[in-house]
Design an enzyme around this catalytic site. Structure first.
Site, PDB file in Angstrom:
ATOM      1  CG  HIS A 159       1.217  -5.064   4.183  1.00 39.03           C
ATOM      2  ND1 HIS A 159       1.611  -6.272   3.665  1.00 39.03           N
ATOM      3  CD2 HIS A 159       1.058  -4.236   3.127  1.00 39.03           C
ATOM      4  CE1 HIS A 159       1.680  -6.185   2.348  1.00 39.03           C
ATOM      5  NE2 HIS A 159       1.362  -4.941   1.993  1.00 39.03           N
ATOM      6  CE  LYS A 208      -3.545  -9.707 -13.489  1.00 35.89           C
ATOM      7  NZ  LYS A 208      -2.804  -8.478 -13.201  1.00 35.89           N
ATOM      8  NE  ARG A 257       7.739  -0.292  -0.218  1.00 41.46           N
ATOM      9  CZ  ARG A 257       7.524  -1.224  -1.112  1.00 41.46           C
ATOM     10  NH1 ARG A 257       7.869  -2.461  -0.874  1.00 41.46           N
ATOM     11  NH2 ARG A 257       6.971  -0.940  -2.265  1.00 41.46           N
ATOM     12  CB  SER A 262       3.873  -8.772  -0.805  1.00 41.51           C
ATOM     13  OG  SER A 262       3.125  -8.306   0.282  1.00 41.51           O
TER      14      SER A 262
END
Length: 164
Positions: A21, A45, A97, A134
């Site tokens: 990031h 959430k 990526r 992550s």
């Protein structure tokens, strides 16, 4: 004479912020006058870190050289194009990526362009960080793996604090 500020949005959950990031944020800061890091979340959430802590971790992780041109804000239950309109961003910057990321991101980029005309700029991530996400970082850490260099030191310490 007024100067037009070129502003972009770098969206994500940043739960937690990774070296990948930061690579994209620093490079976006070199291309735009202002980068808005948009921490997008669903209040229904729960993540690994609460949203306020994610904001802090991103801010603390930014290199000093770009902090002046980067602001970090949270947005809940909103379309990304609405966030862009509200902050006056002309572009969305996304890191890729590899091909899988491209295939996932392209339909969203086209939809965002269709809805409001906002452009998406794709930046290829640093090759050495291609494996970093992550979710993978959290999983590796959960089972005792070494994530040094994949996350900023402040994030590594925050993850350790959660384990204690």
């Amino acid at each position: 004479m007024t100067t037009l500020i070129r502003r972009c949005v770098c969206p994500g959950s940043f739960d937690p912020v990774t070296a990948g990031h930061l690579d994209i944020l620093v490079r976006a800061a070199a291309l735009f006058d202002e980068v808005v890091v948009a921490i997008l979340h669903n209040p229904a959430k729960s993540g690994t870190f609460p949203v306020e802590r994610r904001l802090e971790l991103v801010r603390e992780s930014l290199p000093h050289s770009v902090r002046e041109g980067v602001r970090v804000e949270a947005f809940a239950n909103r379309l990304l194009v609405d966030v862009c309109r509200d902050v006056g961003a002309e572009a969305i910057v996304k890191g890729l990526r590899g091909g899988t990321d491209f295939a996932y991101e392209m339909p969203m980029a086209r939809m965002n362009k269709h809805l409001t005309g906002v452009e998406t700029v794709f930046l290829p991530g640093e090759a050495a960080l291609e494996h970093v996400s992550s979710s993978l970082v959290k999983e590796v850490f959960r089972y005792g793996g070494d994530i040094t260099g994949m996350v900023p030191d402040v994030v590594l310490e925050a993850l350790r604090d959660l384990k204690r």
